[in-house]
Design an enzyme around this catalytic site. Structure first.
Site, PDB file in Angstrom:
ATOM      1  N   GLY A   9     148.151 120.256  37.275  1.00  0.00           N
ATOM      2  CA  GLY A   9     147.341 120.101  38.483  1.00  0.00           C
ATOM      3  C   GLY A   9     148.247 119.719  39.641  1.00  0.00           C
ATOM      4  O   GLY A   9     149.415 120.088  39.683  1.00  0.00           O
ATOM      5  N   ILE A  12     152.987 115.209  41.060  1.00  0.00           N
ATOM      6  CA  ILE A  12     153.378 113.956  41.712  1.00  0.00           C
ATOM      7  C   ILE A  12     154.724 114.188  42.416  1.00  0.00           C
ATOM      8  O   ILE A  12     155.664 114.697  41.806  1.00  0.00           O
ATOM      9  CB  ILE A  12     153.447 112.802  40.682  1.00  0.00           C
ATOM     10  CG1 ILE A  12     153.831 111.483  41.361  1.00  0.00           C
ATOM     11  CG2 ILE A  12     154.390 113.098  39.531  1.00  0.00           C
ATOM     12  CD1 ILE A  12     153.620 110.252  40.471  1.00  0.00           C
ATOM     13  N   PRO A  13     154.821 113.859  43.694  1.00  0.00           N
ATOM     14  CA  PRO A  13     156.109 114.039  44.376  1.00  0.00           C
ATOM     15  C   PRO A  13     157.209 113.213  43.701  1.00  0.00           C
ATOM     16  O   PRO A  13     156.963 112.121  43.190  1.00  0.00           O
ATOM     17  CB  PRO A  13     155.822 113.531  45.795  1.00  0.00           C
ATOM     18  CG  PRO A  13     154.353 113.748  45.973  1.00  0.00           C
ATOM     19  CD  PRO A  13     153.758 113.442  44.621  1.00  0.00           C
ATOM     20  N   GLY A  16     158.527 108.316  45.930  1.00  0.00           N
ATOM     21  CA  GLY A  16     157.430 107.715  46.680  1.00  0.00           C
ATOM     22  C   GLY A  16     157.970 106.582  47.533  1.00  0.00           C
ATOM     23  O   GLY A  16     159.070 106.073  47.290  1.00  0.00           O
ATOM     24  N   GLY A  18     157.640 102.736  48.406  1.00  0.00           N
ATOM     25  CA  GLY A  18     157.045 101.464  48.011  1.00  0.00           C
ATOM     26  C   GLY A  18     156.377 100.827  49.217  1.00  0.00           C
ATOM     27  O   GLY A  18     156.750 101.108  50.364  1.00  0.00           O
ATOM     28  N   ASP A  46     153.213 104.108  47.000  1.00  0.00           N
ATOM     29  CA  ASP A  46     152.937 103.188  45.895  1.00  0.00           C
ATOM     30  C   ASP A  46     152.285 101.924  46.464  1.00  0.00           C
ATOM     31  O   ASP A  46     152.952 101.103  47.091  1.00  0.00           O
ATOM     32  CB  ASP A  46     154.242 102.828  45.173  1.00  0.00           C
ATOM     33  CG  ASP A  46     153.973 101.914  43.999  1.00  0.00           C
ATOM     34  OD1 ASP A  46     153.489 102.411  42.970  1.00  0.00           O
ATOM     35  OD2 ASP A  46     154.223 100.688  44.117  1.00  0.00           O
ATOM     36  N   TYR A  51     149.569  93.506  47.307  1.00  0.00           N
ATOM     37  CA  TYR A  51     150.547  93.585  48.403  1.00  0.00           C
ATOM     38  C   TYR A  51     149.917  93.158  49.733  1.00  0.00           C
ATOM     39  O   TYR A  51     150.620  92.946  50.725  1.00  0.00           O
ATOM     40  CB  TYR A  51     151.149  94.996  48.524  1.00  0.00           C
ATOM     41  CG  TYR A  51     151.873  95.474  47.276  1.00  0.00           C
ATOM     42  CD1 TYR A  51     152.259  94.581  46.277  1.00  0.00           C
ATOM     43  CD2 TYR A  51     152.184  96.809  47.085  1.00  0.00           C
ATOM     44  CE1 TYR A  51     152.906  95.009  45.127  1.00  0.00           C
ATOM     45  CE2 TYR A  51     152.838  97.246  45.939  1.00  0.00           C
ATOM     46  CZ  TYR A  51     153.189  96.342  44.958  1.00  0.00           C
ATOM     47  OH  TYR A  51     153.822  96.776  43.826  1.00  0.00           O
TER      48      TYR A  51
HETATM   49  N1  NAP Z   1     154.738  97.591  39.425  1.00  0.00           N
HETATM   50  C1  NAP Z   1     155.330  96.467  39.795  1.00  0.00           C
HETATM   51  O1  NAP Z   1     155.128  95.393  39.216  1.00  0.00           O
HETATM   52  C2  NAP Z   1     156.305  96.487  40.947  1.00  0.00           C
HETATM   53  C3  NAP Z   1     157.230  95.431  41.083  1.00  0.00           C
HETATM   54  C4  NAP Z   1     158.118  95.474  42.151  1.00  0.00           C
HETATM   55  C5  NAP Z   1     158.099  96.531  43.050  1.00  0.00           C
HETATM   56  N2  NAP Z   1     157.163  97.531  42.905  1.00  0.00           N
HETATM   57  C6  NAP Z   1     157.124  98.687  43.873  1.00  0.00           C
HETATM   58  O2  NAP Z   1     158.434  99.184  44.052  1.00  0.00           O
HETATM   59  C7  NAP Z   1     158.759  99.213  45.444  1.00  0.00           C
HETATM   60  C8  NAP Z   1     160.244  99.040  45.655  1.00  0.00           C
HETATM   61  O3  NAP Z   1     160.728  97.847  45.063  1.00  0.00           O
HETATM   62  P1  NAP Z   1     161.607  96.758  45.825  1.00  0.00           P
HETATM   63  O4  NAP Z   1     161.216  96.677  47.228  1.00  0.00           O
HETATM   64  O5  NAP Z   1     161.580  95.535  44.958  1.00  0.00           O
HETATM   65  O6  NAP Z   1     163.103  97.289  45.681  1.00  0.00           O
HETATM   66  P2  NAP Z   1     164.041  98.410  46.283  1.00  0.00           P
HETATM   67  O7  NAP Z   1     163.268  99.580  46.748  1.00  0.00           O
HETATM   68  O8  NAP Z   1     165.076  98.603  45.248  1.00  0.00           O
HETATM   69  O9  NAP Z   1     164.727  97.651  47.537  1.00  0.00           O
HETATM   70  C9  NAP Z   1     164.157  97.666  48.818  1.00  0.00           C
HETATM   71  C10 NAP Z   1     165.165  97.144  49.854  1.00  0.00           C
HETATM   72  O10 NAP Z   1     166.347  97.906  49.768  1.00  0.00           O
HETATM   73  C11 NAP Z   1     166.898  98.117  51.053  1.00  0.00           C
HETATM   74  N3  NAP Z   1     167.009  99.583  51.267  1.00  0.00           N
HETATM   75  C12 NAP Z   1     166.015 100.495  51.209  1.00  0.00           C
HETATM   76  N4  NAP Z   1     166.487 101.735  51.435  1.00  0.00           N
HETATM   77  C13 NAP Z   1     167.813 101.596  51.657  1.00  0.00           C
HETATM   78  C14 NAP Z   1     168.838 102.519  51.955  1.00  0.00           C
HETATM   79  N5  NAP Z   1     168.611 103.832  52.029  1.00  0.00           N
HETATM   80  N6  NAP Z   1     170.078 102.027  52.134  1.00  0.00           N
HETATM   81  C15 NAP Z   1     170.330 100.707  52.029  1.00  0.00           C
HETATM   82  N7  NAP Z   1     169.392  99.777  51.739  1.00  0.00           N
HETATM   83  C16 NAP Z   1     168.155 100.231  51.555  1.00  0.00           C
HETATM   84  C17 NAP Z   1     165.958  97.487  52.064  1.00  0.00           C
HETATM   85  O11 NAP Z   1     166.526  96.249  52.424  1.00  0.00           O
HETATM   86  P3  NAP Z   1     166.387  95.665  53.940  1.00  0.00           P
HETATM   87  O12 NAP Z   1     164.966  95.237  54.044  1.00  0.00           O
HETATM   88  O13 NAP Z   1     167.347  94.511  53.962  1.00  0.00           O
HETATM   89  O14 NAP Z   1     166.743  96.769  54.860  1.00  0.00           O
HETATM   90  C18 NAP Z   1     164.668  97.307  51.277  1.00  0.00           C
HETATM   91  O15 NAP Z   1     163.905  96.207  51.683  1.00  0.00           O
HETATM   92  C19 NAP Z   1     157.873  98.100  46.026  1.00  0.00           C
HETATM   93  O16 NAP Z   1     157.703  98.225  47.430  1.00  0.00           O
HETATM   94  C20 NAP Z   1     156.603  98.291  45.251  1.00  0.00           C
HETATM   95  O17 NAP Z   1     155.849  99.363  45.812  1.00  0.00           O
HETATM   96  C21 NAP Z   1     156.295  97.538  41.863  1.00  0.00           C
END
Ligand code: NAP
Length: 319
Positions: A9, A12-13, A16, A18, A46, A51
């Protein structure tokens, strides 16, 4: 057991955005990032009730003018609503202003709750260990969401091989996807292989090693993927940022990364990394060797009275 592949169907891209701003980025900033990400080409977001920004994120999605079938939205039921997943999903849909979610996950396999932003040593006095019968009941009620057309696929998050084995043994329908921490220093090989061998799609959170996570989520043992010499060297060879190497590693391996950023240069760069040439087998072999088993999101706040330490949440032996 019905096997669901989310690649049948509407697909999923492969990357995504976060949307967890944590302490650093409030709802308006995250919503602006969603707007900008749509402009540069993201079609997968996501989200989660916990959040605290589904209204703002939903407004950004709806204002984009994109047809609903042209983008993917994941939502999650928070721990304090395991007993009422239908109401929780309806609340998310109302906040997002959407008719349905593409994927709805049980955020954590524990009903243990904590207020946002609490210290890591904060504990829910009512916290309990994983209780399989209860989780099965929650999982069974997720099916109602699909039957009612509120959700296309259902899945899990923060599971272990042991918990997924139990679920696959006893549930009528298997998860379409499992969201799990995945980055070069935390490759979760056994869980990744279990998930893919069972036709469950791996979605990788914190794909860059969550470099902006708050102090309370850091320990002295944590390592940094973006500073790993192997990642840095591959980045230098491709003339890209080490973060882009982490994204390429994820996509080449076959998981779906969901990096977070509010900075256009960053999320644009991640999208380019995901959609341009993959890493070579030799580069993948090099990165396979730098796994540090470094779990960053340990989940201490979900521990129950009597638990030894955070490894109990992950069915591991305390060290
Ligand atoms: N299911 C779960 O329990 C769970 C748990 C955790 C997370 N998540 C999901 O996963 C998403 C991502 O996780 P995360 O925010 O913990 O970690 P991440 O995506 O590994 O790290 C995000 C941080 O990395 C930096 N960054 C992003 N893109 C970059 C790039 N191209 N170059 C250099 N630095 C970059 C930014 O820092 P700066 O802000 O300093 O620029 C950003 O705040 C969350 O937003 C959430 O949707 C789910």
């Amino acid at each position: 057991m019905i096997s669901v592949t989310p690649l049948s169907g509407k697909p999923i891209p492969r990357i995504g955005l976060g949307t967890f701003g944590s302490d650093k980025y409030g709802p308006p900033q995250v919503a602006d990032a969603v707007r900008g990400a749509i402009e540069v080409g993201y079609r997968h977001f996501d989200c989660a009730a916990v959040y605290g920004n589904e209204r703002e994120v939903g407004a950004a999605l709806r204002e984009s003018g994109l047809a609903r079938e042209d983008y993917w939205v994941t939502g999650k039921v928070w721990n304090n609503r395991h007993h009422e997943v239908v109401a929780a999903c309806e609340d998310s849909l109302r906040d997002l202003g959407l008719d349905y979610l593409d994927l709805f996950l049980i955020h954590w396999p524990f009903p243990n709750h904590h207020a946002s932003g609490v210290a890591v040593d904060s504990r829910d006095p009512h916290a309990v260990p994983y209780i399989h019968e209860n989780f099965l009941r929650t999982w069974a009620s997720m099916r109602k969401l699909v039957d009612r057309g509120l959700v296309r696929y259902t899945g899990t998050s923060n599971m272990t091989v042991r918990k997924l084995q139990l679920l696959l043994r006893d549930a009528e329908v298997q998860p379409a996807a499992n969201e799990m921490e995945l980055h070069p220093h935390f490759q979760q090989r056994e869980l990744f292989e279990f998930v893919t061998a069972n036709g469950i799609l791996p979605i990788g959170y914190s794909p860059l090693g969550s470099p902006s996570r708050p102090e309370r989520d850091r320990t002295s043992d944590d390592t940094s993927d973006l500073d790993d010499p192997v990642i840095v060297e591959i980045a230098r060879a491709h003339n890209i940022h080490p973060a882009d190497v982490c994204i390429k590693w994820a996509v080449t391996r076959g998981q779906i990364p969901i990096p977070f950023s509010v900075k256009r240069s960053q999320y644009e760069s991640s999208l380019r990394a995901a959609t341009s040439e993959p890493l070579t087998p030799a580069e993948m072999d090099q990165i396979a060797k730098i796994d540090r088993n470094c779990r960053l999101i340990k989940g201490q706040v979900f521990l129950w009275p009597g638990a030894a330490d955070w490894r109990d949440l992950w069915d591991e032996q305390p060290v």
